[in-house]
Motif scaffolding. Structure first.
Motif, PDB file in Angstrom:
ATOM      1  N   ALA A   1     -63.439  44.558  -7.117  1.00 27.17           N
ATOM      2  CA  ALA A   1     -63.423  43.836  -8.393  1.00 27.17           C
ATOM      3  C   ALA A   1     -62.314  44.355  -9.310  1.00 27.17           C
ATOM      4  O   ALA A   1     -61.688  43.589 -10.047  1.00 27.17           O
ATOM      5  CB  ALA A   1     -64.775  43.968  -9.084  1.00 27.17           C
ATOM      6  N   ALA A   2     -62.049  45.666  -9.249  1.00 23.84           N
ATOM      7  CA  ALA A   2     -60.964  46.224 -10.054  1.00 23.84           C
ATOM      8  C   ALA A   2     -59.608  45.924  -9.446  1.00 23.84           C
ATOM      9  O   ALA A   2     -58.596  45.804 -10.152  1.00 23.84           O
ATOM     10  CB  ALA A   2     -61.158  47.743 -10.191  1.00 23.84           C
ATOM     11  N   LEU A   3     -59.577  45.781  -8.126  1.00 19.18           N
ATOM     12  CA  LEU A   3     -58.316  45.519  -7.423  1.00 19.18           C
ATOM     13  C   LEU A   3     -57.844  44.080  -7.609  1.00 19.18           C
ATOM     14  O   LEU A   3     -56.647  43.822  -7.772  1.00 19.18           O
ATOM     15  CB  LEU A   3     -58.509  45.822  -5.931  1.00 19.18           C
ATOM     16  N   LYS A   4     -58.785  43.141  -7.613  1.00 17.81           N
ATOM     17  CA  LYS A   4     -58.421  41.723  -7.560  1.00 17.81           C
ATOM     18  C   LYS A   4     -57.499  41.259  -8.687  1.00 17.81           C
ATOM     19  O   LYS A   4     -56.593  40.459  -8.438  1.00 17.81           O
ATOM     20  CB  LYS A   4     -59.682  40.856  -7.520  1.00 17.81           C
ATOM     21  N   PRO A   5     -57.682  41.715  -9.920  1.00 16.96           N
ATOM     22  CA  PRO A   5     -56.764  41.245 -10.975  1.00 16.96           C
ATOM     23  C   PRO A   5     -55.300  41.583 -10.704  1.00 16.96           C
ATOM     24  O   PRO A   5     -54.407  40.974 -11.293  1.00 16.96           O
ATOM     25  CB  PRO A   5     -57.274  41.965 -12.226  1.00 16.96           C
ATOM     26  N   TYR A   6     -55.059  42.544  -9.818  1.00 18.92           N
ATOM     27  CA  TYR A   6     -53.676  42.897  -9.492  1.00 18.92           C
ATOM     28  C   TYR A   6     -53.108  42.025  -8.365  1.00 18.92           C
ATOM     29  O   TYR A   6     -51.918  42.109  -8.062  1.00 18.92           O
ATOM     30  CB  TYR A   6     -53.590  44.369  -9.060  1.00 18.92           C
ATOM     31  N   LEU A   7     -53.954  41.197  -7.771  1.00 18.36           N
ATOM     32  CA  LEU A   7     -53.505  40.353  -6.657  1.00 18.36           C
ATOM     33  C   LEU A   7     -53.560  38.886  -7.081  1.00 18.36           C
ATOM     34  O   LEU A   7     -54.340  38.088  -6.569  1.00 18.36           O
ATOM     35  CB  LEU A   7     -54.367  40.608  -5.414  1.00 18.36           C
ATOM     36  N   GLN A   8     -52.723  38.554  -8.043  1.00 19.10           N
ATOM     37  CA  GLN A   8     -52.650  37.166  -8.493  1.00 19.10           C
ATOM     38  C   GLN A   8     -51.953  36.321  -7.424  1.00 19.10           C
ATOM     39  O   GLN A   8     -50.934  36.730  -6.859  1.00 19.10           O
ATOM     40  CB  GLN A   8     -51.852  37.069  -9.786  1.00 19.10           C
ATOM     41  N   LEU A   9     -52.489  35.138  -7.173  1.00 12.24           N
ATOM     42  CA  LEU A   9     -51.872  34.245  -6.182  1.00 12.24           C
ATOM     43  C   LEU A   9     -50.395  34.027  -6.484  1.00 12.24           C
ATOM     44  O   LEU A   9     -49.543  34.120  -5.591  1.00 12.24           O
ATOM     45  CB  LEU A   9     -52.617  32.909  -6.149  1.00 12.24           C
ATOM     46  N   GLU A  10     -50.096  33.753  -7.754  1.00 19.68           N
ATOM     47  CA  GLU A  10     -48.716  33.441  -8.114  1.00 19.68           C
ATOM     48  C   GLU A  10     -47.778  34.607  -7.789  1.00 19.68           C
ATOM     49  O   GLU A  10     -46.679  34.415  -7.248  1.00 19.68           O
ATOM     50  CB  GLU A  10     -48.638  33.105  -9.605  1.00 19.68           C
ATOM     51  N   ARG A  11     -48.232  35.794  -8.075  1.00 25.75           N
ATOM     52  CA  ARG A  11     -47.384  36.970  -7.830  1.00 25.75           C
ATOM     53  C   ARG A  11     -47.271  37.271  -6.328  1.00 25.75           C
ATOM     54  O   ARG A  11     -46.239  37.748  -5.856  1.00 25.75           O
ATOM     55  CB  ARG A  11     -47.955  38.184  -8.570  1.00 25.75           C
ATOM     56  N   MET A  12     -48.323  36.973  -5.561  1.00 27.90           N
ATOM     57  CA  MET A  12     -48.265  37.199  -4.118  1.00 27.90           C
ATOM     58  C   MET A  12     -47.340  36.182  -3.443  1.00 27.90           C
ATOM     59  O   MET A  12     -46.650  36.498  -2.469  1.00 27.90           O
ATOM     60  CB  MET A  12     -49.667  37.144  -3.511  1.00 27.90           C
ATOM     61  N   ILE A  13     -47.300  34.956  -3.976  1.00 27.22           N
ATOM     62  CA  ILE A  13     -46.330  33.978  -3.476  1.00 27.22           C
ATOM     63  C   ILE A  13     -44.920  34.507  -3.739  1.00 27.22           C
ATOM     64  O   ILE A  13     -44.044  34.471  -2.859  1.00 27.22           O
ATOM     65  CB  ILE A  13     -46.538  32.607  -4.151  1.00 27.22           C
ATOM     66  N   GLU A  14     -44.704  34.992  -4.960  1.00 28.26           N
ATOM     67  CA  GLU A  14     -43.395  35.554  -5.300  1.00 28.26           C
ATOM     68  C   GLU A  14     -43.043  36.718  -4.375  1.00 28.26           C
ATOM     69  O   GLU A  14     -41.891  36.853  -3.938  1.00 28.26           O
ATOM     70  CB  GLU A  14     -43.394  36.037  -6.753  1.00 28.26           C
ATOM     71  N   ALA A  15     -44.030  37.540  -4.060  1.00 33.41           N
ATOM     72  CA  ALA A  15     -43.776  38.694  -3.190  1.00 33.41           C
ATOM     73  C   ALA A  15     -43.377  38.249  -1.788  1.00 33.41           C
ATOM     74  O   ALA A  15     -42.449  38.805  -1.189  1.00 33.41           O
ATOM     75  CB  ALA A  15     -45.021  39.578  -3.129  1.00 33.41           C
ATOM     76  N   SER A  16     -44.079  37.242  -1.260  1.00 34.78           N
ATOM     77  CA  SER A  16     -43.751  36.764   0.087  1.00 34.78           C
ATOM     78  C   SER A  16     -42.349  36.173   0.121  1.00 34.78           C
ATOM     79  O   SER A  16     -41.606  36.359   1.099  1.00 34.78           O
ATOM     80  CB  SER A  16     -44.783  35.731   0.558  1.00 34.78           C
ATOM     81  N   PHE A  17     -41.966  35.486  -0.953  1.00 37.25           N
ATOM     82  CA  PHE A  17     -40.607  34.930  -1.038  1.00 37.25           C
ATOM     83  C   PHE A  17     -39.574  36.057  -1.175  1.00 37.25           C
ATOM     84  O   PHE A  17     -38.516  36.028  -0.538  1.00 37.25           O
ATOM     85  CB  PHE A  17     -40.483  34.007  -2.252  1.00 37.25           C
ATOM     86  N   ALA A  18     -39.886  37.045  -2.023  1.00 40.40           N
ATOM     87  CA  ALA A  18     -38.921  38.117  -2.286  1.00 40.40           C
ATOM     88  C   ALA A  18     -38.621  38.914  -1.017  1.00 40.40           C
ATOM     89  O   ALA A  18     -37.477  39.311  -0.774  1.00 40.40           O
ATOM     90  CB  ALA A  18     -39.459  39.041  -3.384  1.00 40.40           C
ATOM     91  N   CYS A  19     -39.634  39.151  -0.204  1.00 38.66           N
ATOM     92  CA  CYS A  19     -39.404  39.865   1.052  1.00 38.66           C
ATOM     93  C   CYS A  19     -38.502  39.055   1.976  1.00 38.66           C
ATOM     94  O   CYS A  19     -37.617  39.613   2.644  1.00 38.66           O
ATOM     95  CB  CYS A  19     -40.734  40.166   1.741  1.00 38.66           C
ATOM     96  N   ALA A  20     -38.701  37.732   2.009  1.00 36.74           N
ATOM     97  CA  ALA A  20     -37.844  36.868   2.830  1.00 36.74           C
ATOM     98  C   ALA A  20     -36.414  36.865   2.309  1.00 36.74           C
ATOM     99  O   ALA A  20     -35.458  36.756   3.085  1.00 36.74           O
ATOM    100  CB  ALA A  20     -38.407  35.447   2.852  1.00 36.74           C
ATOM    101  N   THR A  21     -36.258  36.997   0.998  1.00 32.28           N
ATOM    102  CA  THR A  21     -34.914  37.075   0.411  1.00 32.28           C
ATOM    103  C   THR A  21     -34.223  38.364   0.846  1.00 32.28           C
ATOM    104  O   THR A  21     -33.065  38.348   1.278  1.00 32.28           O
ATOM    105  CB  THR A  21     -34.994  37.007  -1.125  1.00 32.28           C
ATOM    106  N   ARG A  22     -34.932  39.469   0.741  1.00 28.84           N
ATOM    107  CA  ARG A  22     -34.333  40.755   1.099  1.00 28.84           C
ATOM    108  C   ARG A  22     -34.060  40.878   2.596  1.00 28.84           C
ATOM    109  O   ARG A  22     -33.058  41.454   3.011  1.00 28.84           O
ATOM    110  CB  ARG A  22     -35.241  41.900   0.646  1.00 28.84           C
ATOM    111  N   LEU A  23     -34.939  40.317   3.399  1.00 26.35           N
ATOM    112  CA  LEU A  23     -34.790  40.449   4.846  1.00 26.35           C
ATOM    113  C   LEU A  23     -33.781  39.456   5.418  1.00 26.35           C
ATOM    114  O   LEU A  23     -32.961  39.813   6.274  1.00 26.35           O
ATOM    115  CB  LEU A  23     -36.141  40.240   5.534  1.00 26.35           C
TER     116      LEU A  23
END
Length: 670
Positions: free
Chosen positions: A350-372
């Motif tokens: 429950a404390a972890l979930k607020p740090y895993l926003q869908l929008e930010r995780m989409i951004e993270a998946s895109f950012a890794c593809a950009t770097r790689l």
């Protein structure tokens, strides 16, 4: 007026014009496109010119373009946004498509031309990719029954048609059970549930017009309910409904469908000269034989079972300490595992979930593809089939690469699970076309939408599949993207999950939904430290499913699949408090179509490779090492099915992997 499904699409990047398409368009467009494909096949088969690669194999690559357009749209909406009209159309289309496919694969004149080209292959000066396409085409026809004659030929057509009907019925029955059941919760029943579960339950209640919060059979809601609800009676009721999907009796019961499907698959394999369906199915996979599959699964089963039994003993003690006597049950495991995780790792979901926003995780998946891989993503404003869907143009160095569509939220008309599909595959023949790729997930809605760590892993997994489609760089669409061996197709997706666990990725993108603050370093360490928590449970429920799937297809088809399931689990010594991840009546991977039949093991086969493949980045000193990323794209992500899978892996890594990296990655190594 011209049917929009059959017209030229003048939309950006020729995306389907969803705003112009109605359900009434599908049936007439399907009939026109089907007739057109039949005429195209007849023209190839009856061509008076001597058969060659261009007028036979390449002609077949081009044929069916209109039908592909119609079906890509239809099956996308039928799976992700179902309704009664689309379900009826699916029941109508499935046997017609199966009959059409059987008609093509048994066309003796067409097969004669393919065989002639195949026999002359060494003198045709074909490129390596053309040789591969020719081999796959010839092999596909032989395996489809093209060499059968008389009664055997006719029976094969009947079997294919019936299997298509059964697969559709299985899927729709499962969807109906998942859609129709929900458990209403009084306000007192919400006690002990974290806010994100309460919010999801209230949102589900609004969708069901229930007048209050409910638990549904969507994995994104029922799993956290089982994790957090202190009400053992409600957990038991919810779990019983979840476990009973497809086995409730009446019109939606899938047990008879499973039995008939297995019998027909065995008959199909024997018509083609195989001892059993598993022999037939695995012949073209990396594993090659049922024995190789069983060897892998059993190598993992024993350490996983030992870990699960030790964990179960700890959870039982915790339950007894709560004053509950008796055995730990399947509806208890997740609840006490979550309490144990919080106690041992001080990690609170429950404390972890607020740090895993869908929008930010989409951004993270895109950012890794950009770097790689140098990919860039720009959101598009285009009509799609549901208001929840979003689209992005994918570019590299300013050049168009693909269109990516994301459909992330659970809803009543969407089948469960998560998947990736290409509404259009990458190709250079007969013209250059970029892929249109879609990821479909079932996350709980919220404002903002928050993910569990498992949800975030799913998002990265499906995006790994999408990258396999988007980075494809081949000539022929039939071998592009994910058109690879089933036990190789999960490598890119499971490999991409590793980047979610890269500390610098979480440090940048795991930010609090309310404060925007990054995940505290202490929490980040706990998340990564708990990555292998409860892996005994996760591995046992998966491997049990894979071994049951293999047993179904390895010998004679069982007359009673449920009895066979019980027999297999008993022989394995299945821990009583753990169930199969997918029990037979809801095992859509295996019974909704042939895709993963005797192939559910392939996730673990691929995991052996993905664990070893990520070690290549670690050995290079960085998860974003440019040379290793380039090698990954060159040898695996861009090549589609143009080369045998084991050869592709050896080109990337220099050798094939062993099971050690997998056991180490799951924390199961001795």
């Amino acid at each position: 007026m011209t049917n929009p499904l059959l017209a030229d699409w003048t939309t950006p990047f020729e995306i389907a014009p969803f705003d112009a398409i109605s359900d009434d368009d599908f049936a007439p467009a399907f009939e026109v496109a089907l007739a057109e494909h039949k005429a195209e096949i007849a023209a190839i088969a009856d061509n008076p010119e001597a058969p060659n690669f261009a007028n036979t194999i390449e002609a077949m690559e081009v044929a069916g373009g209109a039908l592909d357009k119609v079906l890509s749209v239809f099956f996308s909406v039928a799976g992700a946004e179902s309704n009664p009209a689309r379900q009826e159309l699916q029941r109508e289309f499935s046997p017609k498509l199966a009959a059409h496919g059987a008609e093509i694969s048994s066309n003796k004149a067409l097969f004669g031309r393919i065989a002639t080209v195949w026999e002359a292959r060494d003198s045709l000066d074909l490129s390596a990719e053309q040789q591969r396409v020719l081999m796959l085409t010839h092999r596909g026809f032989v395996r489809g029954g093209a060499a059968l004659e008389g009664d055997a030929d006719a029976r094969m057509k009947e079997i294919k048609s019936r299997l298509a009907v059964l697969g559709t019925e299985f899927t729709q029955n499962l969807l109906a059970d998942e859609r129709d059941w929900f458990m209403e919760l009084a306000e007192d029943d919400l006690e002990g549930l974290p806010a994100f579960v309460v919010d999801a339950a209230r949102a589900a209640g609004e969708e069901k017009s229930a007048g209050g919060p409910v638990v549904t059979l969507s994995r994104s809601l029922i799993v956290p309910f089982l994790q957090f609800s202190p009400r053992r009676d409600l957990r038991e009721k919810a779990f019983a409904a979840w476990a009973a999907r497809g086995a409730n009796g009446g019109e939606t019961d899938n047990r008879g469908i499973a039995a008939e499907t297995l019998a027909l698959r065995e008959e199909r394999a024997k018509l083609l000269g195989y001892d059993c369906f598993a022999d037939f199915k695995l012949e073209t996979e990396m594993a090659k034989t049922p024995a190789a599959v069983r060897e892998l699964l059993m190598a993992v089963w024993e350490p996983a079972k030992a870990r699960a039994e030790a964990d179960g003993a700890v959870l039982t003690e915790m339950m007894h300490a709560d004053g509950i006597n008796g055995d730990l049950e399947p509806w208890d495991w997740r609840y006490y595992a979550e309490k144990r995780r919080k106690a041992e790792h001080d990690l609170d979901e429950a404390a972890l979930k607020p740090y895993l926003q869908l929008e930010r995780m989409i951004e993270a998946s895109f950012a890794c593809a950009t770097r790689l891989f140098g990919l860039e993503f720009k959101e598009l404003d285009v009509p799609l089939y549901h208001e929840d869907c979003r689209a992005w143009e994918v570019t590299r160095d300013g050049d168009h690469v693909a269109v990516f569509i994301g459909d992330y939220f659970a809803r009543g008309g969407k089948r469960s699970g998560a998947w990736c599909s290409a509404m259009r595959g990458q190709a250079k023949f007969p013209k250059v076309q970029g892929p249109v790729v879609i990821n479909v997930c079932n996350f709980a809605k919220g404002d903002p939408a928050l993910l569990s760590y498992d949800d975030a892993r799913t998002l990265f997994h499906e995006f790994g599949h999408a990258l396999h489609q988007m980075l494809s760089n081949v000539t022929y669409e039939s071998v592009s993207g994910t058109s690879v061996a089933r036990d190789f197709v999960e490598l890119p997706s499971q490999l991409y999950e590793h980047w979610l666990e890269v500390p610098e990725v979480l440090a940048e993108y795991a930010t609090h939904a309310e404060t925007g603050a990054p995940m505290p370093e202490a929490m980040l360490k706990k998340v990564l430290g708990a990555a292998n928590f409860d892996q005994g449970f996760a591995t046992v429920e998966y491997v049990a499913s894979a071994l049951v799937d293999l047993a179904f297809h390895e010998g004679d088809a069982p007359a009673d699949p449920m009895a066979k399931q019980t027999e297999v689990l008993a022989s394995l010594g299945m821990p009583r408090a753990i169930t199969m991840r997918h029990a037979t009546p809801q095992f859509a991977h295996v019974f909704a179509g042939d895709g993963y039949s005797s192939g559910y093991y392939s996730y673990m086969w691929s995991e052996v490779m993905d664990a070893d493949a990520f070690e290549a980045f670690e050995e290079a000193g960085s998860p974003f090492d440019a040379a290793t990323a380039k090698a990954l794209e060159t040898h695996i992500l861009s090549t589609g099915g143009t080369v045998e899978a084991d050869e592709l892996y050896k080109r990337f890594r220099g050798r094939l992997p062993g099971v050690e990296a997998l056991l180490k990655g799951r924390g199961l190594a001795a």
